[in-house]
Design an enzyme around this catalytic site. Structure first.
Site, PDB file in Angstrom:
ATOM      1  N   TRP A   1      32.567  40.686  44.594  1.00  0.00           N
ATOM      2  CA  TRP A   1      31.549  39.972  43.812  1.00  0.00           C
ATOM      3  C   TRP A   1      30.237  40.723  43.785  1.00  0.00           C
ATOM      4  O   TRP A   1      29.546  40.750  42.756  1.00  0.00           O
ATOM      5  CB  TRP A   1      31.395  38.536  44.329  1.00  0.00           C
ATOM      6  CG  TRP A   1      32.697  37.801  44.231  1.00  0.00           C
ATOM      7  CD1 TRP A   1      33.545  37.467  45.255  1.00  0.00           C
ATOM      8  CD2 TRP A   1      33.355  37.378  43.014  1.00  0.00           C
ATOM      9  NE1 TRP A   1      34.678  36.860  44.755  1.00  0.00           N
ATOM     10  CE2 TRP A   1      34.591  36.794  43.402  1.00  0.00           C
ATOM     11  CE3 TRP A   1      33.034  37.447  41.672  1.00  0.00           C
ATOM     12  CZ2 TRP A   1      35.491  36.261  42.460  1.00  0.00           C
ATOM     13  CZ3 TRP A   1      33.924  36.920  40.737  1.00  0.00           C
ATOM     14  CH2 TRP A   1      35.132  36.344  41.133  1.00  0.00           C
TER      15      TRP A   1
ATOM     16  N   ASP B   1      23.952  35.364  46.235  1.00  0.00           N
ATOM     17  CA  ASP B   1      25.094  34.619  45.715  1.00  0.00           C
ATOM     18  C   ASP B   1      25.690  33.870  46.897  1.00  0.00           C
ATOM     19  O   ASP B   1      26.272  34.466  47.785  1.00  0.00           O
ATOM     20  CB  ASP B   1      26.106  35.594  45.115  1.00  0.00           C
ATOM     21  CG  ASP B   1      27.378  34.900  44.635  1.00  0.00           C
ATOM     22  OD1 ASP B   1      27.498  33.667  44.789  1.00  0.00           O
ATOM     23  OD2 ASP B   1      28.256  35.615  44.106  1.00  0.00           O
TER      24      ASP B   1
ATOM     25  N   LYS C   1      33.576  25.734  45.338  1.00  0.00           N
ATOM     26  CA  LYS C   1      34.058  26.062  46.668  1.00  0.00           C
ATOM     27  C   LYS C   1      33.534  25.048  47.683  1.00  0.00           C
ATOM     28  O   LYS C   1      34.308  24.268  48.231  1.00  0.00           O
ATOM     29  CB  LYS C   1      33.664  27.490  47.022  1.00  0.00           C
ATOM     30  CG  LYS C   1      34.370  28.506  46.097  1.00  0.00           C
ATOM     31  CD  LYS C   1      33.800  29.901  46.189  1.00  0.00           C
ATOM     32  CE  LYS C   1      34.325  30.782  45.074  1.00  0.00           C
ATOM     33  NZ  LYS C   1      35.749  31.107  45.160  1.00  0.00           N
TER      34      LYS C   1
END
Lengths: 362, 362
Positions: B104, B173, B197
Site C-alpha cells: 500500500w 494510512d 477493516k
C-alpha cells in the site's frame, strides 16, 4: 405488528422496494449460508463475485447492451463523474457540448471548466428558470462528446426523447431516471447514475461505457480517476462499495422478476405520473412548475398558493404518513419523487391527500 | 435456530460486531420510527444528521481530537486518498517523504509520481520483502509532509510507535489499525482509513485533517477532489454513503459503550495477538513471516512447511467454521486478521484448530 412504513416521496436517497429491504434484512447475519454478513464477506470471494456479476448481467439484459458496452461501479456519486468525464475524454484543444437544463447540468459544466477544459453550451433553459427542455439544438460536429442531464430532479423536467448528436457520442447523467423506461443506448458513449434514486442506496454510481471511449483516456491520470482502471478490473481494482452494489443487484432482480422489465416499469411510471399530473391540471390550487411538454415522470414539482400553505402541506402530509414532499432547498415549493420503487398505491394515497388538503385549505 | 455464523478472519471487508449487525437488522425497515429504512432517509434529514454527527463526535472522543482537527467521510477508499493527498498538498517544486513498508505504501508513492509530484523515499523495507518496519529514519526537514502506512495488512507489520518527523506533518494510512489503540494525534497533519477493516463496511473512508493542511489546497482542483469541499460541508457537499457512515457510527458506539474505549480495546487486541503469536513461536510447524519486533497486532501472517499444507489448512479451517485464513494473493501463505470486532474466543478457536491441524499433519 410489522414495522411502521410511510409512503416515501424523497428525491434521493429514496424509497426502495419493500421486498428488497426484507430480503436484505432476512439474510443480514448469514449471507447465502456463508456464516457472514454481506458486509463481512471478501470482495474477492465467490459470494461477492456472484453479486456483482449478477448486477452487471441484469443491467446488460434490462438495457439490451451490446458487447461494446461495459457496466462499471464507481464511488463518489454523479458529482465525481462531473470531474472524471472531462478529465478522461477532453484533451487540450478539444471541446465538448453541454446542454444546461438545471442545477446538475450547471455543476457538470463548472467541473469541466475548473480543469481548464473548453466547454460549449449549445442550449440552455436558464432563461425561464429551467422549466423546460430545449428543442432543436445545434450540436457541434467536432465536439468530443455532448453531455445532457436526462432528468432534472430539482426542476422536474425530463428529456422525453434524446437529442440526435450525429456522430458525436452522447453522455448522460441518468441519476434520476435510469431504468425507468427503455431507451436506445447506441448513440451513447457513456451514461452514469448515482444509485440512490432509481436503483439502490447512496454510495455507488453506475457507469456504462462504450469501448471507443476507453481509447480517449490519457495514460498519466491517477489510477482511481481513470475509467480504464475500473473496466480492466471488473470494478474491483480496490474494494468496491459491496453493500451498495448488493442492494442494486436486488433492485435489478426485482425489476426483472417482479415488475417484468423496462417496458412494464415505464407503463407503471406513466400511470403514476398521469394520475398526479392529471389531478394537478384539474386543480386551481396546485400549479405544476414545469412546462407540460417537458414534465418529468420521476419528480413532480408543484406550488401551492403561498409558502405558508406549502409548509402546512408538507407538515400535514407527514402526519398522514406521506414523507419527503418538500421541494429542493434551492427552489422551494413541493415535490413528489415517484421513482421506480414508489408503488401506484403511494401516488393514489398522495392524490387523495392533496384533494383533501385542497378542500380544507383552498 | 439462529443464523449460521463463522469465525471470520477476513482481511477486509472483515468481521463486524454481532451486536452491530443485529441492531442494523432490527431497524432495517423502520429507522428510529421514521417509517423508512436508513437506506431511504434523506441525507439532509434530522435522522441522518444525528447519525453522521454522532459518528464524528464519537471519533473526536475516542481519538481525543482537539478543535484543530476535522473528521470527514469520503468515498473511493484509501486508494483515492493516495491520489488526493499529493494533489491537495504538494505544490510544484515541493517534495514529500514516503516510507515504503509494503504494497500500500508502494501504491501511495506511485499515485503521487503519476501526477508528476516529487516524492522522496527516506526508508524502505523492500530489501527483505517488507518483513520489518524501518527504524532511525532521516526525514527531510523541508518536506511538505511525511507519509507512512501504520499497519501493513498484506505483510503483517505495524509501527509500534510513530516516527518523529519534527515540524513536518505526518500523514498516515491507518486503514487496518485505526481505533485499535490510543495514539497521540498531535504530530499528524492528516490520517485516513478505509472503513472495511476496523470500523465498518466497504464504501466509506474516514479522513481526519488538521486545519493548517486545508490552507495548502490550491483553488483550481475539481470540487470532489478537494478536502476543503468536505470540510466546509460536513462531508455532505453531495450525497454521502449513508449506510456505510451509519454502520461506522454503530461500530464506534460499540467501541465506546460496550468495549469501553481505546485503552481497553488495545488490551484486548494485545491479548489476542499474544495468544496466536505465542502459539506460533512455540511451534516448528508454523512460521511467522514478520520480524518479531515489527509484528502487526491486526494481521498475523504465517507459513506452513509447504504450499500443499497451506491449502489444506485453509480448506480444513473453513470446514471448522474458521474463514478468511488465506494470505493475500500477492504473497501466498496464511493470514489471520484479528481486527477490533474479532473476539478473543475466535482467536482461541483458531489456535485450538492450529494445534489440532499440526498434530494431524505435522
Amino acid at each position: 405488528m410489522g414495522p411502521k412504513r410511510i409512503h416515501n416521496f424523497n428525491a434521493g436517497p429514496a424509497a426502495l422496494p419493500r421486498a428488497v429491504l426484507e430480503e436484505i434484512q432476512s439474510e443480514f447475519l448469514d449471507f447465502k449460508g456463508s456464516g457472514m454478513s454481506i458486509t463481512e464477506v471478501s470482495h474477492r470471494s465467490k459470494w461477492f463475485d456472484e453479486v456483482i456479476n449478477d448486477a452487471i448481467e441484469r443491467t446488460r439484459r434490462l438495457l439490451n447492451l451490446s458487447s461494446r458496452y461495459q457496466v462499471l461501479f464507481l464511488q463518489g456519486g454523479a458529482s465525481m463523474q462531473f470531474c472524471m468525464i472531462p478529465m478522461n475524454f477532453l484533451a487540450d484543444g478539444r471541446t465538448a457540448d453541454y446542454v444546461n437544463t438545471g442545477t446538475w447540468s450547471t455543476k457538470a459544466i463548472k467541473e469541466a471548466r475548473i480543469q481548464g477544459k473548453t466547454v460549449q453550451v449549445p442550449a440552455s433553459s436558464e432563461d425561464r428558470n429551467f422549466a423546460y427542455i430545449p428543442r432543436k439544438i445545434q450540436f457541434s460536429k467536432d465536439a468530443v462528446y455532448a453531455h445532457i442531464t436526462s432528468n432534472n430532479t430539482i426542476k422536474g423536467t425530463q428529456w422525453d426523447a434524446f437529442p440526435d448528436t450525429g456522430q458525436v457520442p452522447l453522455i448522460a447523467d441518468m441519476s434520476s431516471d435510469i431504468f425507468s423506461r427503455p431507451f436506445d443506448v447506441e448513440q451513447f458513449g457513456l451514461f452514469y447514475a448515482g444509485a440512490q434514486k432509481n436503483m439502490g442506496p447512496a454510495g455507488v454510481c453506475m457507469v456504462v461505457i462504450r469501448d471507443d471511449m476507453l481509447d480517449l483516456i490519457p495514460g498519466n491520470l491517477p489510477t482511481m480517476l481513470k475509467y480504464s482502471t475500473f473496466a480492466e478490473k471488473n470494478s474491483m481494482f480496490n474494494t468496491p462499495p459491496c453493500f451498495a452494489v448488493y442492494t442494486v443487484q436486488l433492485v435489478l432482480k426485482w425489476l426483472e422478476e417482479t415488475i417484468g422489465g423496462l417496458e412494464k416499469m415505464a407503463a407503471i411510471n406513466q400511470r403514476k405520473a398521469d394520475l398526479i399530473y392529471g389531478f394537478i391540471d384539474n386543480s386551481r390550487f396546485y400549479n405544476g412548475t414545469a412546462d407540460p411538454d417537458s414534465r418529468s415522470l420521476m419528480n413532480v414539482t408543484f406550488r401551492l398558493p403561498n409558502e405558508d400553505l406549502e409548509k402546512k402541506f408538507v407538515a400535514d402530509a407527514l402526519v398522514n404518513d406521506l414523507g419527503g414532499l418538500k421541494g429542493h432547498r434551492s427552489v422551494g415549493g413541493c415535490r413528489a419523487s415517484i421513482y421506480n420503487p414508489t408503488p401506484l398505491q403511494a401516488v393514489e394515497a398522495l392524490v387523495d391527500f392533496m384533494r383533501h388538503f385542497e378542500s380544507q385549505n383552498g
